[in-house]
Design a protein around this motif. Structure first.
Motif, PDB file in Angstrom:
ATOM      1  N   THR A 268       0.832  -1.197   0.000  1.00 22.20           N
ATOM      2  CA  THR A 268       0.000   0.000   0.000  1.00 22.20           C
ATOM      3  C   THR A 268       0.873   1.256   0.000  1.00 22.20           C
ATOM      4  OG1 THR A 268      -0.006   0.117   2.411  1.00 22.20           O
ATOM      5  CG2 THR A 268      -1.767  -1.196   1.371  1.00 22.20           C
ATOM      6  N   ALA A 269       0.225   2.390  -0.232  1.00 20.79           N
ATOM      7  CA  ALA A 269       0.923   3.676  -0.152  1.00 20.79           C
ATOM      8  C   ALA A 269       1.464   3.890   1.262  1.00 20.79           C
ATOM      9  CB  ALA A 269      -0.014   4.816  -0.548  1.00 20.79           C
ATOM     10  N   GLU A 270       0.729   3.419   2.252  1.00 19.33           N
ATOM     11  CA  GLU A 270       1.157   3.567   3.646  1.00 19.33           C
ATOM     12  C   GLU A 270       2.476   2.830   3.881  1.00 19.33           C
ATOM     13  OE1 GLU A 270      -2.807   4.826   3.260  1.00 19.33           O
ATOM     14  OE2 GLU A 270      -2.030   2.826   2.764  1.00 19.33           O
ATOM     15  N   PHE A 271       2.614   1.655   3.288  1.00 19.67           N
ATOM     16  CA  PHE A 271       3.858   0.893   3.430  1.00 19.67           C
ATOM     17  C   PHE A 271       5.014   1.628   2.749  1.00 19.67           C
ATOM     18  CE2 PHE A 271       7.163  -2.021   2.303  1.00 19.67           C
ATOM     19  CZ  PHE A 271       7.206  -2.970   3.309  1.00 19.67           C
ATOM     20  N   ILE A 272       4.793   2.070   1.516  1.00 22.50           N
ATOM     21  CA  ILE A 272       5.843   2.737   0.739  1.00 22.50           C
ATOM     22  C   ILE A 272       6.368   3.969   1.468  1.00 22.50           C
ATOM     23  CG2 ILE A 272       6.332   3.970  -1.433  1.00 22.50           C
ATOM     24  CD1 ILE A 272       4.231   2.082  -2.758  1.00 22.50           C
TER      25      ILE A 272
END
Length: 273
Positions: free
Chosen positions: A110-114
């Motif tokens: 996800t964007a949160e991980f990146i």
């Protein structure tokens, strides 16, 4: 010449579940011996083996192959970049000089991980050990990738597979805009690889691939682009030679010096081969 992006695996249907039944052409083992004749025919002298499994066992597997096969000039392995003991693991892998960098399959995240600060802090540590980092994402994740890259401006980075544009639909507008932004960072290179998997596997047209190449070459320039095959994944569409010939045909518009950069010298410099 150097192929900057290949994979090897002993196929495991559970571990390699991303290889679906419609990709049955690659639901089997692939080793360096499957490439020797093709490389000899095309005068390709070696390759960079890139992780296909997210475990440190993958590093051991690729190192063993590299010991047995001279064609593997470098390895892009995997490491848990959020591991509190990351420095210890990097110290360990630093004993194995064939490992040139690392990759995480961000296309599955996800964007949160990146944009997780622990993850970004992990990528920042790679530079201290002289490691590169491969960016693997889909076109609709490039905005997050740009925000991530902005926080690590001096880390050597390479975008895999041109950032996976939607070759099939040819809806390239937002991808093009993001490539222009990403390419403004001089530490980001790009691999021309992997586009057949994003196309209509059996019915793509040359112009659809070349439309993507146009954007990549205009923004990155020949001095920041490296040829890669994404073998064996590209076999879901065409034989190895078809992809090589396609990239070579496009590159005929450039000088011999520029072609040497694209087909070998940039990979040698970036990965310290």
């Amino acid at each position: 010449m150097i192929d900057a992006h290949v994979h090897f695996w002993n196929f495991d249907p559970v571990r390699d579940s991303w290889i679906t039944d419609e990709m049955n052409a690659i639901q089997k083992d692939f080793s360096p011996k499957n490439l020797i004749r093709t490389y000899n025919d095309l005068q390709i002298s070696g390759c960079v083996a890139v992780q296909a499994n997210q475990s440190e066992e993958e590093n051991e597997f690729l190192l063993t192959l590299a010991e047995q096969n001279e064609m593997i000039k470098g390895i892009v392995g995997w490491i848990d970049l959020k591991n509190p003991n990351l420095q210890g693991r990097l110290n360990y892998w630093n004993n194995f000089k064939k490992i040139k960098g690392f990759r995480h399959v961000l296309q599955a995240e996800t964007a949160e991980f990146i944009l997780d600060q622990d993850f970004i802090a992990g990528v920042k540590q790679l530079k201290d050990f002289g490691y590169t980092y491969d960016l693997l994402c889909y076109h609709n994740q490039l905005d997050s990738i740009i925000k991530m890259v902005d926080q690590i401006p001096d880390q050597p980075l390479v975008l895999d597979h041109c950032g996976k544009p939607d070759v099939k639909s040819q809806d390239l507008k937002s991808w093009t805009a993001n490539i222009k932004i990403l390419a403004q960072n001089p530490n980001v290179l790009c691999k021309v690889s992997g586009l057949l998997a994003e196309a209509d596997w059996k019915n793509w047209k040359e112009i659809e691939i070349f439309n993507c190449f146009d954007v990549i070459f205009e923004n990155f320039g020949c001095e920041r682009i490296m040829y890669g095959s994404d073998w064996p994944v590209m076999l879901i569409s065409r034989p190895y030679q078809d992809w090589f010939n396609l990239v070579w045909k496009y590159a005929e518009r450039f000088s011999e010096t520029e072609r040497k950069l694209i087909f070998g010298d940039n990979a040698k410099t970036f990965y310290k081969l």
